[in-house]
Every structure is written in C-alpha cells, then in structure tokens.
Design a protein around this motif. Structure first.
Motif, short mmCIF file in Angstrom:
data_model
loop_
_atom_site.label_atom_id
_atom_site.label_comp_id
_atom_site.label_asym_id
_atom_site.label_seq_id
_atom_site.Cartn_x
_atom_site.Cartn_y
_atom_site.Cartn_z
N PRO A 1 0.80 -1.14 0.05
CA PRO A 1 0.12 -0.05 0.06
C PRO A 1 0.95 1.10 0.12
CG PRO A 1 -0.01 -1.05 2.27
CD PRO A 1 0.64 -2.01 1.17
N GLY A 2 0.41 2.18 -0.89
CA GLY A 2 1.17 3.35 -0.95
C GLY A 2 2.34 3.45 -1.79
N ARG A 3 2.70 2.37 -2.28
CA ARG A 3 3.59 2.09 -3.01
C ARG A 3 3.33 1.49 -4.35
NH1 ARG A 3 7.04 2.10 1.79
NH2 ARG A 3 6.20 -0.10 2.27
N GLU B 1 10.52 -4.09 2.92
CA GLU B 1 9.69 -3.93 4.35
C GLU B 1 8.27 -4.46 4.03
OE1 GLU B 1 12.83 -1.05 4.83
OE2 GLU B 1 11.61 -1.36 3.30
N ASP B 2 7.77 -4.36 2.73
CA ASP B 2 6.46 -5.03 2.44
C ASP B 2 6.65 -6.43 2.46
OD1 ASP B 2 5.09 -2.38 2.01
OD2 ASP B 2 6.26 -2.40 -0.15
N THR C 1 3.41 -12.08 8.56
CA THR C 1 1.76 -12.31 8.77
C THR C 1 1.13 -13.33 7.60
OG1 THR C 1 1.15 -10.34 7.16
CG2 THR C 1 1.56 -9.93 9.76
N GLY C 2 1.95 -13.67 6.75
CA GLY C 2 1.44 -14.58 5.64
C GLY C 2 1.09 -15.84 5.97
N ALA C 3 0.21 -16.67 5.36
CA ALA C 3 -0.08 -18.06 5.43
C ALA C 3 1.26 -18.83 4.86
CB ALA C 3 -1.15 -18.58 5.03
N LEU D 1 15.29 -3.17 -4.19
CA LEU D 1 14.08 -3.17 -3.81
C LEU D 1 13.92 -4.11 -2.88
CD1 LEU D 1 11.70 -2.10 -6.87
CD2 LEU D 1 12.76 -0.61 -5.06
N VAL D 2 14.32 -5.35 -3.50
CA VAL D 2 13.92 -6.54 -2.60
C VAL D 2 14.75 -6.87 -1.44
CG1 VAL D 2 13.99 -9.23 -2.75
CG2 VAL D 2 13.05 -7.60 -4.53
#
Length: 401
Positions: free
Chosen positions: A39-41, A47-48, A55-57, A129-130
């Motif tokens: 969000p926002g990018r 960080e994303d 938090t992901g499954a 980025l990663v």
C-alpha cells in the motif's frame, strides 16, 4: 582445461545469455509485485516483503521464498554473464573477426551489448528493492542517477546504430539483402525499447514533477525510436524472407517481436501511471483492453515463429541436438516476455477491471500459463549454458545476419 565453445567462438550475440538471466529475475519479481501487498507504493520493497512473510500463510511464504531465491540466483547469473561478455567483447574487438563483423549485416548484433547493460541496471534496481532495507526512503535521490545511467547506455546504443546506418545508407551495395531473411535486424529496436522502459521507471515511482517529466520525455523518445526502427526492419525483413526463406540459424529472431511488445507495454503503463502527477490517467477498462491487444499481438508472432522453427527442425538441431548457435539464446526472451505480460494482463487487466477475482480459480488457471513459460525458460537457460559454456570443443558459431 579446454575453453568453452562460447569463448572459442565469441560473437556479441552471447550478450543475450546475460539478458535472458536478467529477464528471469523479473519473472520472479512478478510474484512479489502482484501477490505481496504494498500500500502507498507502486512496487513492493523490503519492508513490504518482510511484513507479508511475518503475517502470511504458508502459500504466501512459499511464494516469497521462491521469488527471493529466484531473484538472487538470476541477478547473479545476469551479472556474471555480463562481466564475462564485456571481457570477451573487449578481446573480440582486437581481432580481424570484429572488423569483418562491422562490415557485414551482423554489425547490428553489437546492439546486444547496450541491451544487456540496460537489463542489468533494471535487475540491480529490482535486487535493491527486494534486499536493501530503507531503500524507499532515499529512492527519490536514485531516480536522477537512474536516468543518467540509462541515458548513457542510450548514447552507446544510438552511436552504434548511427555507425551502422551511416555505413549502409551512405552508399549502396554494402547491405546484403539476401542475408536479411530474418528479424535479426530488430535487435536495435529491442535495445532502444529496453533503454526506454528503464527511463520510464522514475515516471511510475517518483513524486517529483521534474523527475516524472524528464522520465516521460526521454522514455517517449526511445519508445518512438524503437517503434520506428522495428517497423522498418520488420517490413524489409519479411520481404526478404518471402524471397529467400528464413535463415536457419536466425529462426529464433522471428519471436523477437514478443519481448519488444512486453517492454513497450510496460513502458507505456509506467508512463500512464506517471501522468497521475499531471492529473492524467487511463482507467482500468482501458488498461485491460490495451493489455489484451498486446497479448494478442504476441500470440500471433508466437504462432508464426513456432511454425517456421518447427518446419526448420530448429529445436531438434540447436536446442536438443548437437549443433550450437549463439542465436539460440534469443529463444529465452520471448518465453520470459510472455510470462511477464501475462502476469500484468491477469492482475492489471482482468483483476483491476473486475472481470475475475484475485486468487480465484480462473486467476490461477491463467497465471499457471505464465508460470509454465517461466519454468520452461529456466530449463532452457540451463540447457543452453551447458551447451555453450561447457569446457569442450565445438563447431564455429555463426552470428545471425
């Protein structure tokens, strides 16, 4: 220890080995681009990715792990191959074979060098980025540097194109029309498009009007130059192929339109996103139709290329057989390009327009096609690397005219 086939019979077309590896790193970035919330990018950053991992499954974690590993491996292979090519190219320029190449149709294959350089810059930005925490906080300072880097590569490309066109257009009889029976002369258009898409990136991500404006203008120039060159090369080559048939070793170039379409599609979408700064933007339905047309164009040229390659027995001879041709690396780019544009078509087209639900059955059915192309190209890259870079003797490689 014996030198590799590629080292023994070097031609600039081997820069496509670096290009293919860089393109595969982009296919893995598509996982993060469309599956990880950012969000926002406009793009996901370290960080994303970390937040989605936390938090992901399990399926999300598997996707992230696969993407991160794939990006690391293929950015490394991209840079390793690029460095090898630059060293080999430097030595090649001191040989009589280089002068012979510069006085033939194959002079245009020198454009593979700036093409690979532009891909490497794109790959390094993805890696940043990663893997680099906090990069987004300083990204506005990086955009002007990126524009300068791509502009410098663009100058190299335009200089090579200028030398080539100056030689063949200044006087008649120096361009062999009978050897123009392939799409090999589309390589300059490919290079110009790759430079253009890199120049368009700041338009999609920057919030500074002067950066966005500069990005839009420069990327437009290279997009128009690419389209102009591609159209002229396409028409003249098709005429020659109708007269003389398709050059056997240059058969894979019939698919070169596919990566050019993907690159220019992403370029135009980046520009469109940048128009937000100037209160202009295409709606979701318009984007979906645009991508549908571009994918359709790719399918047409995929069918054309595969028909000719099958009739020639190209795969039997040069991919699965004992023959070697550096032009075989041109087969990687179309598969990578189809994988990438299909991901955009599904996510920025069908999902954004509300035609299908994200992560639904139809979503994964179409995405499976993109993943299939990606897997096939990974296998192909390692197969070609084993053919061309293994320590063994082989027959001379002949550059596509």
């Amino acid at each position: 220890m014996k030198p590799s086939h590629a080292a023994d019979h070097y031609v600039p077309t081997y820069f496509l080995a670096s290009l293919g590896a860089g393109g595969l790193s982009v296919t893995f970035f598509m996982y993060l681009m469309f599956w990880v919330p950012h969000p926002g990018r406009s793009v996901p950053v370290f960080e994303d990715i970390l937040a989605a991992w936390s938090t992901g499954a399990l399926p999300m974690r598997i996707g992230i792990a696969t993407a991160v590993l794939g990006i690391a491996v293929f950015v490394f292979l991209n840079l390793k191959s690029l460095i090898w090519n630059l060293n080999a190219y430097s030595a090649f320029k001191k040989t009589p074979r280089f002068e012979s190449l510069r006085n033939s149709n194959a002079e245009s294959t020198m454009l593979a060098m700036p093409l690979a350089l532009a891909m490497a810059v794109n790959g390094l930005f993805i890696a940043g980025l990663v893997f680099v925490p906090g990069l987004w906080t300083v990204v506005e300072y990086l955009f002007p540097l990126a524009i300068i880097a791509f502009a410098a590569i663009g100058w190299i490309a335009l200089s090579i194109i200028g030398d080539f066109l100056g030689r063949v257009l200044a006087k008649g009889g120096v361009f062999d029309v009978t050897a123009h029976n392939s799409f090999a002369q589309m390589l300059p258009a490919f290079a110009l498009a790759m430079i253009g898409v890199g120049l368009a990136a700041p338009a999609a991500m920057s919030t500074q009007p002067w950066v966005v404006g500069t990005s839009l203008v420069l990327s437009t120039f290279f997009a128009v130059a690419s389209l102009t060159y591609a159209l002229l090369a396409l028409v003249t080559a098709f005429n020659s192929m109708l007269h003389y048939g398709t050059h056997e070793e240059a058969g894979p170039t019939l698919l070169i339109v596919i990566p050019i379409v993907t690159i220019l599609s992403i370029l135009f979408m980046r520009q469109d996103h940048g128009l937000h700064v100037f209160e202009g933007h295409t709606d979701a339905a318009g984007t979906m139709m645009f991508l549908a047309r571009m994918v359709s164009l790719q399918v047409i040229f995929l069918g054309l290329g595969l028909v000719v390659l099958k009739r020639q027995g190209y795969f039997k001879d040069f991919v699965f057989g004992s023959k070697t041709s550096p032009g075989s690396y041109a087969l990687v780019c179309p598969g990578v390009a189809l994988s990438v544009l299909l991901q955009f078509f599904v996510n920025k087209g069908l999902v954004s327009a509300g035609i299908i639900a994200k992560f639904g059955v139809t979503y994964w059915a179409v995405t499976a096609l993109a993943l299939g192309f990606q897997i096939a190209m990974i296998v192909l890259v390692f197969r070609l690397n084993s053919q061309h870079f293994a320590r063994t003797d082989g027959a001379d490689a002949v550059p596509a005219e």
